[in-house]
Every structure is written in structure tokens, then in C-alpha cells.
Motif scaffolding. Structure first.
Motif: not given
Lengths: 680, 316
Positions: B217-222, B258-263, B266-271
Motif C-alpha cells: 500500500i505504501s508504495h502506491v503513488h500519490i 484507504t485511497a491507495q488501497a482502492l487504487a 483498480d490495478n493502478q499504482d497511483f491514486v
């Protein structure tokens, strides 16, 4: 959506042209245009706006004071005329801000207060937050009352309203109003509706507006006519009327409104006085007619002192207070009036029967009258004063014969006539008219046996004439009621009275044959109430303050009233220097927008905005497209767009971004969608 | 984060959600949010009327994972030691021996949490925030995967104690399941014909997978402006009229995660801003305390957040 650059300037120029203050309008326009073209903007918080609104309010107050000082009668027009200047600080402030809008809170003190309340209530001393740095992505201060508005429209409305103050009777104003309205509406019209339908409705609105305005005008004219007809029928309030029909005074008796106030120099309780208003000497068909040979009186002392007759001693003094109904009125004066002082009037005339009328007086009159009881200056008797109309001859001779008046001295006749009326007749306010007989007088004298003062006076005059004594019919007021409240005599409408002037012993004398104590009868019929008298008194005092004391004060010190306003203004503006100047591009959101406007999805956004489907500032692209989907998209296109949006999102939010090629593909795809839609 | 990892997480989450959906019909959005909350390392509070499937959802989630699961039925006489554990004197060895409570597990279902007194409810505070428990002065660490899913009846119900604000703040999302559509309800009835679908549900995700997902999760870009948007959203609740207590920075963290997890869903590595808007109400609303005036004027925390959402400029 903002109106075009020349919207406000256009309205201002129109205003300047209409009000003949074009150069001021040009200065204001230059300021507005400068704000449009200059890159310098200011970061104004809500409290800064409050200051500008306060400045406007103070200018407004100042304008009111000035307008009242210069010409109180035209104050409202002056105010209206300068409205665009008064409101200019606010609109200029709006123009020079980066936001371009004003928080509605600024206009209402209550809103300002309630905006502060929640913070203090919760114990968090964070009132600063409302005014402090606005967060980047935020549309204004958050709050339920907080709403930002563009006041340009309002300002243009005021400009037009103000231009209407010059009251030109042509169609220019209406045309201009229509023109500016269309201009304003053009920018906010729904783009989903075709221009032709829109224009149709606008034309319809203009048409019905014009028709409605005509209808209102016609109605108001009709109502005016009706009201005037009604009132002139009811009261003889035409001051310059030279005749009076029997029954006119009887009608006045139905009101207990205080119309006059009088203070006599050596008043003793129980004294009654007659105030003479008009004299008539020709009686025809139940109507008395007077002479209208009025001659002007030469004023002295700046048109406040009027010498009516030569002075003789000893003289008595009284003061007369009343509000003239119109610009011109007939004065009710004691018989033997010599001079009137402290009466501001433009013209004063009198006729040979000592009727004095004035024109263009001050709104409230308190005149000092000097008079004598020794002499009256009424014109000497002539043939008219002995005339008895043909239709009354039979009635009058019957009475004269019955009383055996022929051959008696005038003094004896007077005593007999007085005794006759007080014994045989009763006073009554019922207006009986002529009933089934020839004339009202015949009905009164021979049949009814009761009537009001007009009938008594008329009968007496004609009886005296039949015995060879010249007699005239006089109207005015009988002054008998002392008011403890006002400490002077008050005269009510119902104290209107008629009596006879008879020429006896070489002198005109007042003869009143109406049975005494008739004013008690009047009072019983229309009891006066303490409260209405009190209000009448207060209203009188108030208008005295307004028109006499107050006016003097304003004339002397009016301009000083602006001083406290100026002090408030300075105090309010003391902190205004803290306003921050911002560089045009320092707002990150606009900077971002600038850089991306050429990007594909922003292109689509601009295109759809033109089509009347704008994206709200809080909507993401996907929620926006979902919302407007039913209005323009086909289903397959919607899927395609979703894929494109993914690319866009990757470009915008992903760490890696997209390749140039992907970018170009996206751009081409969006362009294609726009083109397909344009063809449709 | 590379594409493979992202794909892996996406598939894992979808597998979980389809499993759970086979048990709970017509709640795909809520299941998605529950899973996002779980993946983001938060705790979930389910609030609704009795019988709407809260406990079933919680149990289904637990059963899908090959992890320790305990359930505590909260009752008015429950004591903190019933949850945390207690030291008992062992007469044989003549020492105090710690008997660990049911909290030492991976997934804890706190059923009807608001039936217990606030004193007992507060026993969860430390464990939920810091993943540790203090008993008799000893600090005991909980498992790396510690997830509380609590259910509660609406606070207006009889025999309930509202959770303290501090406790509410520990939950990263509060969800209301609501009643499903008639078609879905019919489907629920049909499924019961043979056997309760919950009984046949078996685990499809290992404990390691869960931990790996949480780390991802923490690696999902925002982007920075989206972070700013999150902070603006949460911060706005602190200035909003009608609110006594706004949302804490903890809410900002929960919203972002949570937004990162939702990303990942959606198979996206960004929010994207959509992810934030989707869960904003669920993450923030339950943390707010409204003043009486706004409560009486019919405002709810949800409607206030909605107002805030429509008054903020969204980065697109």
C-alpha cells in the motif's frame, strides 16, 4: 461564467451620459479597465472586503447627509444619481482581487457575526482561519452562509437604476435596460437551448414587460384620478375657491382632526374667537359666491413680513400654527388683521373682503398676527349685499312678516332674529338637503326646524337683507377648545363654522345666530380621542423640528456631520495597508491550469463547457462524464472515454507518467471525439 | 512498485471480494471498501440495523484468510480482562501466570461492540492504535496482522452505549450496509436452499499474502496536490460551522491509505481523486461531533462531508 470585459464600462458610460457626468464615468471606466489589463492583483480576504463594503456604506451615509444638506427635497434623486460612485469601491475591490468574486458575508453584518460564532463556541480561538491564508484548493471560506458572488451584475443593475433618475420621458431608458439585460443574460444562458428559442423568450419577456409597465402606468393614473375626484368631492380643500355650497362645511364637521393651532396673547378661559377664512355676498342656487379681485401685498423682511392693513392702536397679537395642505392656502385670520410676521411665503394676496391667501409657503407655518378689534377693512356695502335670490324671496318674506321686523332699528332686529333662531330652531348635524321642497333653505326655515350653522347663517343673512341691513356670509373656524397638552387653543376640522357679517352702525359686525353650545353637540357626535390628539401634537412638533429648528441646524452644521463618518472611515482603513499583493501566476491551481490547458482532457472540458455542459469545480473527470453521459455520449464512446481517462490519470497522477507517444495518441483520440460530435 | 506486484495485489483483492460476494449479495461496493480498509491496515466498524449482514460479512472476511480468528460477543457485563487477558496465581508453581485474552489473534470480530460499557470498549484503544497490549505493567506485542472488524447497532437502539470519540477515531472506516435490493434478497434466500454458503467458504489467502499486500500500500503513488486535497478535506471539518469536533490528522492518514488501497483494486499504482472521493465520507464522517443546533436542523455528519466535497476544488 463572467460577463465580458466591457459590461460594466458600458453601463457606467450610459450612466455618465444620462446623468451628464461623463467625465466621472470615464474615470471609473479607466480604473475598471486598468484592473482588467494589469497583471497586478491583490489577495483580499473576507475582512478586507468587509472594509471596502464599510467604505461604501460610509460614502453612502456621507452622500445622504450632503444630499439632505444641499436640497432635502431632491435628496432621493441625488442619492440615486450617485449610487454607482457610492458602490464603486466594492466593485473595484472585486476587480482587483485574484478571486474575482466577493464573499456574500461581507454585505451583511449578521452574516459576519454568524461566520465568527462557531469557532468561539467550540472554544477554539481560530477566528483567524476565516480571514487567514486561503488554502490552495479551496473555494472560499467554508460555511453554510458563505457564498461567493460576482457583483458585476448587481452593479450594472444599480447603474441602470441610477440612470433612470434623470426621468427622461423617451424610450432610451427602456431600450438601454433591455440592452443591458440581454447582455447580462447572454453570458449565463443555457447553451443546450438554441439561440433562436432563447431569443424568442427574450422578446416575449420584453414585450410582456413593456405591456405590464404600460398597464401599471395606466392603472396608477386611473387610481390617481379616482382619488382626486373622491377627495375633492368630499372636502372643499381647494383654497382658492370663490364659492361655497350649503353643506360643504357640514361635511367638514364629520372629522375631528386638528387642523389649526392658535395662541392668543391675553387668552382667558372660556373665550371663543372666530377665525375668518372667506366672505361671500352673492347667494344663488344654494351656493354663496365671493369676489375674486385679489391684489398682491408687498412683502418686507425677506418675504416674511406682510402688511395687510394700516396699523392702528390698540393692537392685539396672536400666533397661528398650521400645516398648509398644498403649496397655496387661504389663511384663517381674525377680523381686523393688520400685519402678519414670521410667515415665509413667496406671494401673499388679499381681496376686498379681507380674504388672505399665500403661495409657496414653508411646509409648516407659525405666523404672528397682529389685529385690532376696533376696525375691519372689508369693502363698504354695495348692491350685492342686499340681494335676495328669487327662489328664496317667498320663504324670507314669510319669516320677516311673521317676526314683524319692518320698521324696527337694526339693533332690535338683531335681538329678535337671534332670539327667534335660538327658540324656534335646533342645531343638528344631519344634512337634510331640500327634501321635498324647493330649496334647502325653505326646508330648514319653514319645515324641518333644525339644521347646521350654514343654514342658520344663510337664513340670517337673507332675513337681514330683507329688512334692509347689508349682510354677508362668512366662513372660517370657531376657536374654543383649549388643549392642556399643547398649552394653546386647538382647532379641529369640525370647528369649521359659518356666520354672518352685518353692516350695522357703519361697521361690519359678526353676527352668529347658530344656537350656542353647538360645539358640544359636535363633540358628542365626533368625540375627540386623547391618543389621536397626542399623535397629532407629536407629529406637529416633529415637523416643526424638521422644517424649522432642524433645517436651521442642518444649514449651519450639516457638513460637520460628515466629520464623524470620515473618522470612522480612517479607523476602518487603518489596517488596510496590510493587503497582500500577489503575482498573477502565484496561485498553484491557475499555474497548473495554464500548463495543462493544451492537454487533451482539458480540451474536451473546454469544448463541452461551450456546449453547456461545464464541469463543476468539485467534480472529477469521471464523475463529470458520468453525469453528462445521457446528454451527449453514445455508449461505446463512453467506454472509449473511460479508457482514455485512465491514460490521462496515469499521465497526471502516476509516478512514471506516460510516454510521448501515448500522449499524442490520447490527444488525437480526444480530438477525434470532439470532431465527431461537432459534425453531429 | 512494478507492474507485476500491482497486478498481483489487484488479483488478490478481486479474489477476496468475489469470494465474499458469493456469501453477501448486493454489497460489492461495501465489500470493496472493507477490503480496502483491511489492506490499508485500518480497522472497520460496521453499523446498521440488526439482520443486515454485518456479522456475516465480518465472518466471511475472516474465513477467506488463513489466519487466526476470534470473535468476542460484547455484552453489558463484559470486562476489559475478558478481552485482554488476566494474570492468575498458579498455586503449583507459586507464580502469576498470564492467561492471554481473545485479543491475541489476527482477525478480531467485536460483535455488537456498543452493547458493552465504555470501560470495556476502551480496552481496545491501545491494541487498535499501537498493536500492543499492557497487562499488569507488561507490554505484549500483538501479531503483525491485527485487524478489528466491529459491528454495532445504531446508537439510538435500546441497551447500547455510544463509543467514545477516541474509540471511534481508531476505526479507519465506518460503513453502513443498508438493505439490499429485492432481487439480491431473493438471491440470498435461494442460496440458503442447500446449505449456508458461509459454511462452504474456505481460505484463499495466506497470512503472508495479507502482510505483503499491506506493505505494498505504501508504495502506491500519490501526488502532492492529492495529498493536499486530502488534508483540505479533513481540515475543512475543523472550520465547518455546526461541528464541535472535527476530524484528526489520523483521519487524513486513513483517508490516504484507504485511497491507495482502492487504487490497487483498480490495478493502478497511483491514486486518483476519484479514489479519495469514494471513501471520504466513510473515513471522515464517524469522527465528527456535531453541535446540537445542526443535529436538530437535520444535518448529519455525512451531509456535512458531502457539502465539503462539493465546495472544494478537486485536482484533475
Amino acid at each position: 461564467m463572467r460577463p465580458s470585459l466591457f459590461f460594466i464600462p458600458g453601463a457606467l458610460i450610459f450612466w455618465g451620459w444620462q446623468m451628464q457626468t461623463l467625465w466621472i464615468a470615464v474615470v471609473l471606466v479607466l480604473i475598471i479597465l486598468f484592473s482588467e489589463w494589469s497583471r497586478t492583483k491583490f489577495d483580499l480576504s473576507v475582512s478586507d472586503f468587509n472594509k471596502f463594503v464599510d467604505v461604501s456604506t460610509i460614502i453612502l451615509a456621507g452622500t445622504i447627509v450632503l444630499a439632505l444638506t444641499i436640497d432635502a427635497k431632491k435628496a432621493i434623486w441625488m442619492l440615486l444619481k450617485w449610487l454607482p460612485v457610492v458602490l464603486f469601491p466594492i466593485v473595484a475591490a472585486q476587480k482587483f482581487t485574484s478571486a474575482g468574486k466577493i464573499d456574500i458575508q461581507s454585505f451583511f453584518l449578521t452574516a459576519r457575526r454568524s461566520a465568527k460564532r462557531p469557532f468561539t463556541k467550540s472554544g477554539k480561538k481560530t477566528g483567524k482561519k476565516t480571514t487567514g491564508e486561503p488554502t490552495k484548493g479551496q473555494i472560499g471560506t467554508l460555511g453554510f452562509e458563505s457564498k461567493k458572488i460576482d457583483i458585476s451584475y448587481l452593479y450594472v443593475l444599480f447603474c441602470i437604476l441610477s440612470s433612470g433618475a434623470n426621468l427622461s420621458r423617451d424610450y432610451l431608458f427602456f431600450t438601454a435596460t433591455v440592452f443591458f439585460t440581454i447582455w447580462a443574460l447572454w453570458h449565463v444562458r443555457s447553451k443546450r437551448v438554441s439561440v433562436w428559442i432563447w431569443s424568442g423568450f427574450v422578446v416575449l419577456a420584453i414585450g410582456s414587460g413593456y405591456a405590464g409597465h404600460k398597464a401599471v402606468l395606466m392603472t396608477s393614473i386611473k387610481i390617481n384620478q379616482w382619488v382626486i375626484a373622491h377627495y375633492t368631492g368630499m372636502y372643499s380643500n381647494n383654497p382658492f375657491k370663490t364659492h361655497t355650497a350649503l353643506g360643504e362645511i357640514g361635511k367638514l364637521k364629520l372629522s375631528n382632526k386638528i387642523v389649526l393651532r392658535a395662541a392668543y396673547e391675553n387668552y382667558k378661559q372660556g373665550n371663543t374667537y372666530l377665525l375668518h377664512n372667506g366672505s361671500y355676498n352673492k347667494f344663488l342656487k344654494s351656493t354663496w359666491f365671493a369676489r375674486s379681485d385679489f391684489e398682491p401685498i408687498v412683502p418686507a423682511d425677506n418675504k416674511t413680513y406682510w402688511q395687510i392693513n394700516p396699523k392702528i392702536n390698540p393692537s392685539l397679537n396672536m400666533t397661528l400654527y398650521f400645516k398648509p395642505d398644498r403649496k397655496k392656502s387661504v389663511l384663517s385670520l381674525p377680523a381686523g388683521t393688520m400685519t402678519i410676521s414670521n410667515l415665509k411665503a413667496d406671494k401673499c394676496r388679499k381681496n376686498q373682503m379681507q380674504v388672505v391667501r399665500v403661495e409657496d409657503t414653508s411646509p409648516i407655518i407659525s405666523a404672528d398676527v397682529s389685529y385690532t378689534e376696533q376696525h375691519v377693512w372689508d369693502i363698504q356695502p354695495y348692491d350685492r349685499d342686499l340681494l335676495i335670490p328669487r327662489e328664496e324671496v317667498v320663504t324670507v318674506t314669510t319669516i320677516v312678516g311673521g317676526l314683524q321686523l319692518t320698521g324696527k332699528t337694526p339693533q332690535e332686529i338683531l335681538v329678535l332674529v337671534k332670539a327667534y333662531f335660538s327658540n324656534q330652531y335646533t342645531y343638528s348635524l344631519e344634512l337634510q338637503g331640500k327634501g321635498k321642497y324647493e330649496t334647502p333653505l325653505e326646508n330648514f326655515l319653514l319645515h324641518a326646524g333644525k339644521g347646521h350653522c350654514e343654514l342658520f347663517a344663510t337664513a340670517t343673512a337673507l332675513i337681514l337683507r330683507a329688512t334692509g341691513i347689508p349682510a354677508r356670509y362668512a366662513t372660517g373656524f370657531i376657536v374654543h377648545e383649549y388643549s392642556d397638552l399643547e398649552n394653546r387653543l386647538v382647532v379641529r376640522q369640525r370647528d369649521a363654522h359659518a356666520w354672518v357679517k352685518a353692516f350695522i352702525d357703519g361697521k361690519w359686525q359678526d353676527v352668529d345666530t347658530t344656537p350656542s353650545g353647538f360645539f358640544d353637540e359636535d363633540n358628542k357626535k365626533n368625540p375627540s380621542s386623547f391618543f389621536s390628539d397626542l399623535f397629532s401634537y407629536l407629529a406637529f412638533v416633529l415637523s416643526q423640528v424638521r422644517h424649522e429648528t432642524g433645517k436651521e441646524f442642518i444649514n449651519k452644521y450639516g457638513l460637520w456631520l460628515i466629520l464623524p463618518l470620515a473618522i470612522i472611515l480612517v479607523l476602518r482603513l487603518r489596517k488596510a495597508s496590510r493587503i497582500k499583493r500577489v503575482k498573477p501566476s502565484s496561485d498553484p491551481m491557475t499555474a497548473m491550469k495554464d500548463q495543462q490547458t493544451n492537454d487533451s482532457f482539458y480540451l474536451l472540458e473546454t469544448y463541452l463547457k461551450k456546449k453547456g455542459m461545464p464541469r463543476y469545480a468539485y467534480e472529477t473527470f469521471s464523475s463529470w462524464l458520468e453525469r453528462i453521459e445521457p446528454y451527449w455520449l453514445e455508449h461505446n464512446m463512453s467506454d472509449e472515454l473511460k479508457i482514455l481517462l485512465r491514460t490521462h490519470n496515469r499521465m497526471r497522477f502516476a509516478k512514471a507518467g506516460v510516454t510521448n507517444q501515448e500522449k499524442e495518441t490520447l490527444y488525437a483520440a480526444i480530438e477525434a471525439i470532439i470532431r465527431i460530435n461537432q459534425i453531429k | 512498485m512494478d507492474q507485476i506486484n500491482c497486478q498481483w495485489a489487484h488479483e488478490l483483492l478481486n479474489r477476496l471480494s468475489s469470494r465474499i460476494e458469493s456469501v453477501i449479495k448486493g454489497q460489492s461496493q461495501n465489500i470493496k471498501k472493507v477490503l480496502a480498509g483491511f489492506a490499508a491496515g485500518g480497522h472497520i466498524l460496521l453499523e446498521d440495523n440488526p439482520g443486515t449482514g454485518k456479522t456475516t460479512l465480518a465472518k466471511a472476511l475472516a474465513k477467506c484468510m488463513n489466519a487466526g480468528f476470534t470473535r468476542i460477543q460484547f455484552t453489558p457485563d463484559l470486562l476489559p480482562s475478558d478481552i485482554l487477558g488476566v494474570s492468575i496465581f498458579d498455586p503449583g508453581q507459586k507464580i502469576f501466570k498470564l492467561h492471554k485474552g481473545p485479543i491475541f489473534t489476527n482477525i478480531l470480530l467485536a460483535d455488537e461492540i456498543n452493547r458493552a460499557s465504555p470501560r470495556t470498549q476502551s480496552a481496545l484503544l491501545e491494541s487498535m492504535a499501537e498493536g500492543q497490549v499492557s497487562i499488569d505493567g507488561t507490554v505484549l506485542r500483538l501479531d503483525d496482522l491485527f485487524f478489528v472488524i466491529a459491528t454495532q447497532n445504531p446508537i439510538e437502539s435500546r441497551g447500547t452505549y455510544p463509543l467514545p470519540e477516541a474509540q471511534m477515531d481508531r476505526f479507519s472506516l465506518q460503513l453502513k450496509l443498508g438493505y439490499v435490493s429485492k432481487e439480491d434478497e431473493v438471491a440470498v434466500l435461494s442460496d440458503l436452499k442447500h446449505k449456508n454458503p458461509l459454511d462452504v467458504l474456505d481460505a484463499c489467502v495466506s497470512l503472508e499474502d495479507c502482510l505483503r499486500l499491506r506493505q505494498m500500500i505504501s508504495h502506491v503513488h500519490i501526488t502532492k496536490d492529492l495529498k493536499r486535497y486530502v488534508v483540505d478535506l479533513v481540515g475543512a471539518t475543523r472550520n465547518q460551522p455546526g461541528i464541535l469536533l472535527g476530524a484528526s490528522p489520523r483521519a487524513s492518514i486513513a483517508l490516504m491509505k484507504t485511497a491507495q488501497a482502492l487504487a490497487l483494486f483498480d490495478n493502478q499504482d497511483f491514486v486518483t481523486p476519484d479514489h479519495i472521493q469514494q471513501v471520504a465520507i466513510d473515513v471522515i464522517a464517524h469522527r465528527l461531533v456535531l453541535d446540537s443546533q445542526s443535529t436538530f436542523s437535520g444535518m448529519t455528519a455525512q451531509s456535512i462531508i458531502q457539502d465539503i466535497l462539493t465546495s472544494l476544488l478537486v485536482p484533475v
